[in-house]
Design an enzyme around this catalytic site. Structure first.
Site, PDB file in Angstrom:
ATOM      1  N   LYS A 231       0.786  -1.216  -0.029  1.00  0.00           N
ATOM      2  CA  LYS A 231       0.012   0.183   0.063  1.00  0.00           C
ATOM      3  C   LYS A 231       0.989   1.237   0.149  1.00  0.00           C
ATOM      4  O   LYS A 231       0.536   2.325  -0.507  1.00  0.00           O
ATOM      5  CB  LYS A 231      -1.182   0.048   1.159  1.00  0.00           C
ATOM      6  CG  LYS A 231      -1.687  -1.094   1.201  1.00  0.00           C
ATOM      7  CD  LYS A 231      -2.983  -1.333   0.233  1.00  0.00           C
ATOM      8  CE  LYS A 231      -4.134  -2.125   0.654  1.00  0.00           C
ATOM      9  NZ  LYS A 231      -3.768  -3.486   0.757  1.00  0.00           N
TER      10      LYS A 231
HETATM   11  C1  LIG Z   1      -4.616  -4.645   0.477  1.00  0.00           C
HETATM   12  C2  LIG Z   1      -3.814  -6.018   0.428  1.00  0.00           C
HETATM   13  C3  LIG Z   1      -4.068  -7.041  -0.702  1.00  0.00           C
HETATM   14  C4  LIG Z   1      -5.142  -6.816  -1.442  1.00  0.00           C
HETATM   15  O1  LIG Z   1      -5.053  -5.777  -2.444  1.00  0.00           O
HETATM   16  P1  LIG Z   1      -6.170  -5.235  -3.354  1.00  0.00           P
HETATM   17  O2  LIG Z   1      -5.933  -4.203  -4.037  1.00  0.00           O
HETATM   18  O3  LIG Z   1      -7.542  -4.979  -2.463  1.00  0.00           O
HETATM   19  O4  LIG Z   1      -6.759  -6.603  -4.228  1.00  0.00           O
HETATM   20  C5  LIG Z   1      -3.227  -8.019  -0.352  1.00  0.00           C
HETATM   21  N1  LIG Z   1      -2.226  -8.135   0.369  1.00  0.00           N
HETATM   22  C6  LIG Z   1      -2.032  -7.276   1.409  1.00  0.00           C
HETATM   23  C7  LIG Z   1      -0.826  -7.541   2.274  1.00  0.00           C
HETATM   24  C8  LIG Z   1      -2.611  -6.154   1.552  1.00  0.00           C
HETATM   25  O5  LIG Z   1      -2.390  -5.197   2.275  1.00  0.00           O
END
Ligand SMILES: *Cc1c(COP(=O)(O)O)cnc(C)c1O
Length: 469
Positions: free
Chosen positions: A112
């Site tokens: 993120k």
């Molecule tokens: C947010 C997240 C995901 C999923 O990502 P999306 O964009 O919601 O599909 C997968 N793994 C981790 C560690 C995350 O923080």
């Protein structure tokens, strides 16, 4: 470059307005009116760029002159200066034909950060330019919250409120969000799931009077700027892996919850990057797997799993994909979304399902398989997967065709999810930054999953804290 809503009632807005709008005012999601096509020679030239240079090239197509060149370059430099690895998102070969794209070298150890460091700086830049305070409202399954708070804390002109599902995030995720002692940061732990939080913020954003009164802004992947920042690493990884293996097309296996990260891959492919299959990896919350296999999009029973950041039933960004699947027809998207609201499901016919299967493969990973995969990879190669990445790797094992080169996105550092790693009888050492969190006091309020109560908390937060610009 103009942006339009997937539901057709917002058209012709520019990049900055689209960032500020977040969720489209008609309840849809914003998409570029036309996806830029990158010609072969340009791709060649891009393959030699550093991560930051590449980010500038790709993001410029979409900003389209709304931010002066030097300012945009500055924003990008600042955003990736907080990463611990010089390549920002390095690729590691883990076994023959399988590479792991490490997206966890940012400040909160999850992917993120790649988008939210950029979005945080972008919001701060816009606040300074316009003199308008920005109030961020977001829902998190754990990582977005930590990353968004880290991306904006201490920046001028910004307040932030994050909803997380109480007791359903990992200890480290909770600590990262709640140990920030800053009056502009409000953590609300809701008695419910991530889906409740996401629904509530979508409803609050849909209340345009409230949204406009408080200048509410989105940091969830409903915001197109996040998707955009994430397309960059698909290009970067492709170039590294194509160089090393000589492969012409590369598959990507992507741990998926809200369909944001994998949609960024779809966008990269639409821009002309030679991406083969996009493999959707889910855990037991497998609505997306069921859609890709059977053409029925219908929430099932909620499961708490070892990969809590993917414990999502209703994938927000799925509507963006639907828009392209339905031939960029906003009327058809609106009809299907209405059907979803009234009947609780979306069903597509044979022909469309054929197209879906061209674009994606999918695999839902059981808890047992998730842990098994962590153990076997650790045993065989000494590489420690976090439980989300493990789902990606397990899906690669099941769905990647022999001989094809695949990149699995590593979405988090294992230290964030020690609860799951410990179940594999593996002891890990926390990085110093995570270790320190355990001694700090926490700041959060527990609330019902109720729009009214949450709106009130927000109003109090906006009234009682002052921010400078
Ligand atoms: C947010 C997240 C995901 C999923 O990502 P999306 O964009 O919601 O599909 C997968 N793994 C981790 C560690 C995350 O923080």
């Amino acid at each position: 470059m103009k942006y339009i809503s997937t539901r057709g009632n917002v058209t012709d807005i520019g990049f900055i307005d689209s960032v500020m709008m977040g969720l489209a005012n008609d309840g849809g999601l914003l998409v570029p009116e036309k996806i830029p096509q990158i010609p072969e020679e340009k791709l060649q030239a891009m393959s030699k760029l550093s991560y930051q240079e590449l980010a500038y090239e790709i993001i410029s197509y979409y900003v389209d002159g709304e931010i002066p060149e030097n300012d945009l370059k500055d924003l990008i430099q600042k955003s990736y200066a907080t990463f611990r690895h010089p390549e920002v998102t390095p690729v590691q070969k883990v076994k023959d034909n399988m590479f792991v794209l490490e997206l966890f070298h940012g400040p909160t150890f999850a992917f993120k950060d790649v988008a939210l460091q950029f979005l945080g700086n972008l919001y701060s830049y816009i606040a300074k330019k316009t003199g308008e305070t920005i109030n961020i409202l977001g829902a998190t399954s754990g990582d977005t919250g930590a990353s968004a708070i880290e991306g904006v804390r201490g920046k001028e002109g910004i307040r932030i409120c994050i909803l997380h599902p109480h007791g359903r995030v990992s200890k480290v995720q909770e600590l990262q969000m709640t140990t920030v002692n800053d009056e502009t940061v409000l953590n609300l732990a809701i008695k419910g799931t991530f889906d409740d939080g996401q629904r509530i913020i979508k409803e609050i954003f849909a209340d345009l009077e409230f949204k406009n009164k408080y200048h509410l802004r989105a940091i969830n992947s409903i915001n197109f700027a996040r998707i955009l920042a994430q397309t960059v690493y698909y290009f970067y990884a492709y170039f590294q892996v194509a160089k090393e293996t000589g492969a012409k097309t590369v598959n990507f296996s992507v741990p998926t919850g809200n369909f944001g990260d994998i949609f960024a891959g779809f966008l990269a492919k639409k821009m002309g990057l030679p991406v083969g299959k996009l493999i959707v990896a889910t855990n037991e919350n497998n609505i997306l797997e069921r859609f890709i296999e059977e053409g029925v999009y219908q929430p099932g029973e909620f499961h708490s799993t070892y990969s809590p950041s993917m414990d999502i039933q209703v994938a927000s960004n799925f509507e963006r994909y639907l828009y392209y699947l339905l031939g960029e027809n906003p009327k058809a998207v609106s009809d299907l979304m209405k059907q979803f609201k009234t009947e609780g499901k979306i069903v597509v016919g044979e022909e469309l399902l054929g197209q879906v299967k061209e674009d994606y493969a999918a695999y839902g990973v059981s808890g047992k398989e998730c842990l098994q995969t962590i153990k076997s990879y650790y045993g065989e190669s000494g590489y420690l997967l976090d439980p989300h990445t493990s789902c990606g790797v397990a899906a690669f094992e099941q769905r990647n065709h022999t001989g094809e080169v695949c990149v699995t996105l590593s979405t988090a550092h294992p230290a964030k999810f020690n609860e799951s790693i410990a179940l594999c009888d593996i002891e890990q050492e926390y990085p110093e930054q995570i270790h320190q969190l355990f001694d700090r006091p926490q700041y959060l309020e527990v609330v019902e999953a109720d729009n009214e109560e949450i709106s009130q908390k927000l109003e109090e937060h906006f009234r009682s804290t002052s921010v400078s610009i």
